[in-house]
Motif scaffolding. Structure first.
Motif, short mmCIF file in Angstrom:
data_model
loop_
_atom_site.label_atom_id
_atom_site.label_comp_id
_atom_site.label_asym_id
_atom_site.label_seq_id
_atom_site.Cartn_x
_atom_site.Cartn_y
_atom_site.Cartn_z
N VAL A 175 0.84 -1.19 0.00
CA VAL A 175 0.00 0.00 0.00
C VAL A 175 0.88 1.24 0.00
O VAL A 175 1.93 1.26 0.65
N VAL A 176 0.43 2.27 -0.74
CA VAL A 176 1.12 3.55 -0.71
C VAL A 176 0.13 4.60 -0.19
O VAL A 176 -1.03 4.63 -0.60
N GLY A 177 0.61 5.40 0.75
CA GLY A 177 -0.27 6.39 1.37
C GLY A 177 0.29 7.80 1.26
O GLY A 177 1.51 7.99 1.32
N ILE A 178 -0.62 8.79 1.10
CA ILE A 178 -0.23 10.20 1.08
C ILE A 178 -0.87 10.88 2.28
O ILE A 178 -2.09 10.79 2.48
N THR A 179 -0.07 11.54 3.09
CA THR A 179 -0.58 12.24 4.27
C THR A 179 -0.86 13.70 3.93
O THR A 179 -0.01 14.38 3.36
N GLY A 180 -2.08 14.17 4.28
CA GLY A 180 -2.39 15.57 4.01
C GLY A 180 -3.88 15.80 3.91
O GLY A 180 -4.70 14.89 4.07
N ASP A 181 -4.24 17.05 3.69
CA ASP A 181 -5.64 17.45 3.54
C ASP A 181 -6.25 16.67 2.38
O ASP A 181 -5.80 16.78 1.23
N LEU A 182 -7.28 15.89 2.68
CA LEU A 182 -7.86 14.98 1.70
C LEU A 182 -8.34 15.72 0.46
O LEU A 182 -8.19 15.23 -0.67
N GLU A 183 -8.91 16.90 0.65
CA GLU A 183 -9.45 17.65 -0.48
C GLU A 183 -8.34 18.11 -1.44
O GLU A 183 -8.57 18.27 -2.63
N ILE A 184 -7.14 18.28 -0.89
CA ILE A 184 -6.02 18.75 -1.72
C ILE A 184 -5.29 17.58 -2.37
O ILE A 184 -4.94 17.63 -3.55
N ILE A 185 -5.05 16.53 -1.59
CA ILE A 185 -4.18 15.44 -2.09
C ILE A 185 -4.92 14.40 -2.92
O ILE A 185 -4.29 13.58 -3.58
N ARG A 186 -6.27 14.43 -2.86
CA ARG A 186 -7.03 13.40 -3.57
C ARG A 186 -6.61 13.31 -5.05
O ARG A 186 -6.50 12.23 -5.62
N GLY A 187 -6.37 14.45 -5.66
CA GLY A 187 -6.00 14.48 -7.08
C GLY A 187 -4.63 13.88 -7.37
O GLY A 187 -4.32 13.54 -8.52
N TYR A 188 -3.82 13.76 -6.31
CA TYR A 188 -2.48 13.20 -6.50
C TYR A 188 -2.46 11.68 -6.33
O TYR A 188 -1.46 11.02 -6.61
N GLY A 189 -3.52 11.11 -5.86
CA GLY A 189 -3.55 9.69 -5.52
C GLY A 189 -3.13 8.78 -6.66
O GLY A 189 -2.20 7.97 -6.51
N GLU A 190 -3.82 8.89 -7.79
CA GLU A 190 -3.51 8.01 -8.92
C GLU A 190 -2.12 8.28 -9.48
O GLU A 190 -1.45 7.35 -9.96
N LEU A 191 -1.68 9.54 -9.39
CA LEU A 191 -0.33 9.88 -9.87
C LEU A 191 0.72 9.15 -9.03
O LEU A 191 1.67 8.56 -9.56
N VAL A 192 0.54 9.19 -7.70
CA VAL A 192 1.49 8.52 -6.80
C VAL A 192 1.44 7.01 -7.01
O VAL A 192 2.48 6.33 -7.03
N LYS A 193 0.24 6.47 -7.15
CA LYS A 193 0.08 5.04 -7.38
C LYS A 193 0.79 4.62 -8.67
O LYS A 193 1.53 3.63 -8.70
N MET A 194 0.59 5.40 -9.73
CA MET A 194 1.22 5.08 -11.02
C MET A 194 2.74 5.18 -10.93
O MET A 194 3.47 4.31 -11.44
N THR A 195 3.23 6.22 -10.26
CA THR A 195 4.67 6.39 -10.08
C THR A 195 5.27 5.22 -9.31
O THR A 195 6.31 4.67 -9.67
N THR A 196 4.57 4.84 -8.24
CA THR A 196 5.02 3.71 -7.42
C THR A 196 5.10 2.43 -8.24
O THR A 196 6.10 1.69 -8.18
N GLU A 197 4.08 2.15 -9.00
CA GLU A 197 4.04 0.91 -9.79
C GLU A 197 5.07 0.93 -10.91
O GLU A 197 5.63 -0.11 -11.27
N MET A 198 5.36 2.13 -11.44
CA MET A 198 6.41 2.24 -12.46
C MET A 198 7.79 1.96 -11.87
O MET A 198 8.63 1.28 -12.49
#
Length: 383
Positions: free
Chosen positions: A90-113
Motif C-alpha cells: 500500500v502507498v499512502g499520502i498524508t495531508g488534507d484529503l481535499e487537496i491530495i485526492r487528485g495526486y492519488g492516482e499519480l502517486v500510485k502510477m509512479t510507485t508501480e512504475m
C-alpha cells in the motif's frame, strides 16, 4: 519471477515521490507495516488503514473526522500497489484529503512504475547470472549434451551454431577502479552474439563471434577487430594483453579454444613479454614444447642446456646463441647486435660446440640447441 516490496525499494519510492510532491509518503508491506516513509519515526509501525486496503484491494480515504477510529492514522489517502495483478502493498499520502485526492492516482502510477523498473532490472541481473553459468559450463565442456544446456541457451537467445573463438584478456594492474573501467569498455566494444565472463583468477574471457568462409576462419579480420579494441583498452590499462585460441567448427569443441587461449597466454608471457596480442596459431609449437618440458622426465634437452650454463656463469654464450638464432644464423647481423667482431663470434660459437657437443653452424644442431633454450624457459620452476 516474483518481486518483493523490500525496505530499500519502499524508501526509494518514498524519496523519488517526495522529490516531486510536498507531502509525506508512506509505503506499507503486505502485513500493513510501514517499511518506507518521509517520517522516519513511523517506520516499522503498524498502519491500520493499510490492512483494510489490503483486505478490500481498493483505495481507502481517511478524512479529518475518521482519524479517531483508526489508531495512529493521519488524514490522507491510501492506495493498493498492484503488480502483475497482485497486491504487493500500500502507498499512502498524508495531508488534507481535499487537496491530495487528485495526486492519488499519480502517486500510485509512479510507485508501480518504480516497481516495474526494479523488476526488469532484477530480471536482467538474473539473466546475466544464468548466462555466466552457461558460458562457464560451455568453456569447461561439461554436460553439453544435456537438454538443460540447450534450454538455457535457447531462453537466453544464445545461438550455439554461430562460429566463435575464445579470447582471454589479462591485466597485471590490480587497481579495482581500472579493472571496472576495462570491463565496462569491453562490454561497449563487443559485438552482438559475443559473450563475456570473468574467471575466478580475474581474467576476462570473451567468446567472440568470427567470420568463416569455406570452413576457414577469417583470422585476419578478427585480429583487426582485436587490434582496434586494444587501442581503447590500453588507454585505460597499459598492462592489458589478449590471447586468442584457434577456431573449432563445432560448439562442443569451444572449450579447446579456451584451453589454447590460456596456454598461449602463459607461453607468450615468457617468450614475448612485450607482445600485447598473442595468437595460438602462431605459438602452437611453443605451447607443445611447454608441455613437453614438464611432462618428460630425464629430458635430454635439460642436459644440453645445463652443460652450457655450467661453463657460462655470465650468460655470454647463452645470449650469443639466442641472438644467433634470432638472426637465423646470419653472422654479420649477430655480430652487429652484440657489438663484437666476427672472429669473436666464431670463437663463441666454437666454444658452444665444445661445451655442448652441438655446432650452432649446423642447422640440425642449431635446432636442438634452440629446443634446449625454449624448454629451459618453460621448465624453470621444475628444475
Amino acid at each position: 519471477m516474483t518481486i518483493y516490496l523490500t525496505e530499500q525499494l519502499a524508501q526509494e519510492i518514498v524519496d523519488r515521490t517526495m522529490a516531486i510532491l510536498p507531502y509525506n509518503i508512506n509505503v506499507m508491506d503486505q502485513e500493513g507495516r510501514i517499511i518506507g516513509s518521509g517520517d522516519k519515526q513511523r517506520i516499522s509501525t503498524k498502519h491500520e488503514v493499510a490492512s483494510e486496503v489490503l483486505r478490500k484491494k481498493e483505495t481507502v480515504e481517511i478524512g479529518k473526522g475518521d482519524t479517531e477510529y483508526w489508531k495512529g492514522v493521519k488524514e490522507g489517502i491510501n492506495l493498493p500497489i498492484l503488480f502483475q495483478g497482485e497486491v504487493l502493498g500500500v502507498v499512502g499520502i498524508t495531508g488534507d484529503l481535499e487537496i491530495i485526492r487528485g495526486y492519488g492516482e499519480l502517486v500510485k502510477m509512479t510507485t508501480e512504475m518504480i516497481i516495474e523498473q526494479a523488476f526488469l532490472q532484477s530480471q536482467l541481473q538474473l539473466d546475466e547470472r544464468i548466462k555466466e553459468e552457461l558460458v562457464h559450463q560451455w568453456l569447461n565442456g561439461n554436460h553439453l549434451d544435456e537438454s538443460l544446456f540447450y534450454e538455457k541457451a535457447k531462453s537466453l537467445q544464445v545461438d550455439l551454431l554461430i562460429s566463435r573463438v575464445v579470447i582471454v584478456v589479462k591485466s597485471d594492474d590490480h587497481d579495482l577502479e581500472r579493472k571496472r573501467k576495462v570491463e565496462l569498455m569491453i562490454n561497449e566494444l563487443i559485438e552482438q552474439d559475443d559473450l563475456t565472463v570473468t574467471t575466478y583468477t580475474g581474467e576476462i574471457v570473451i567468446v567472440k563471434k568470427v567470420n568463416v568462409k569455406d570452413d576457414r576462419w577469417e583470422k585476419e579480420r578478427t585480429l583487426n577487430t582485436i587490434r582496434i579494441w586494444m587501442t581503447q583498452l590500453t588507454k585505460i590499462d597499459s598492462t592489458i594483453k589478449v590471447a586468442i585460441g584457434s577456431y573449432h567448427p563445432t560448439f562442443k569443441k569451444l572449450y579447446q579454444s579456451f584451453i589454447e587461449a590460456k596456454e598461449t597466454m602463459e607461453v607468450g608471457e615468457k617468450l614475448a613479454p612485450e607482445q600485447k596480442v598473442l595468437v595460438y596459431d602462431d605459438l602452437s609449437i611453443y605451447v607443445f614444447m611447454s608441455k613437453l618440458a614438464n611432462e618428460i622426465e630425464n629430458n635430454p634437452f635439460f642436459d644440453l642446456i645445463n652443460r652450457l650454463k655450467e661453463e657460462d656463469e655470465l650468460g655470454e654464450l647463452q645470449k650469443t646463441l639466442q641472438v644467433y638464432i634470432n638472426h637465423s644464423g646470419k653472422a654479420i647481423n649477430t655480430s652487429n647486435e652484440l657489438f663484437i667482431h666476427r672472429n669473436s663470434l666464431q670463437y663463441r660459437l666454437e666454444k658452444i660446440k665444445e661445451v655442448t657437443g652441438k655446432d650452432p653452424r649446423n642447422y640440425k644442431d642449431l635446432f636442438e640447441l634452440y629446443l634446449s633454450l625454449i624448454i629451459d624457459t618453460f621448465a624453470e620452476d621444475k628444475k
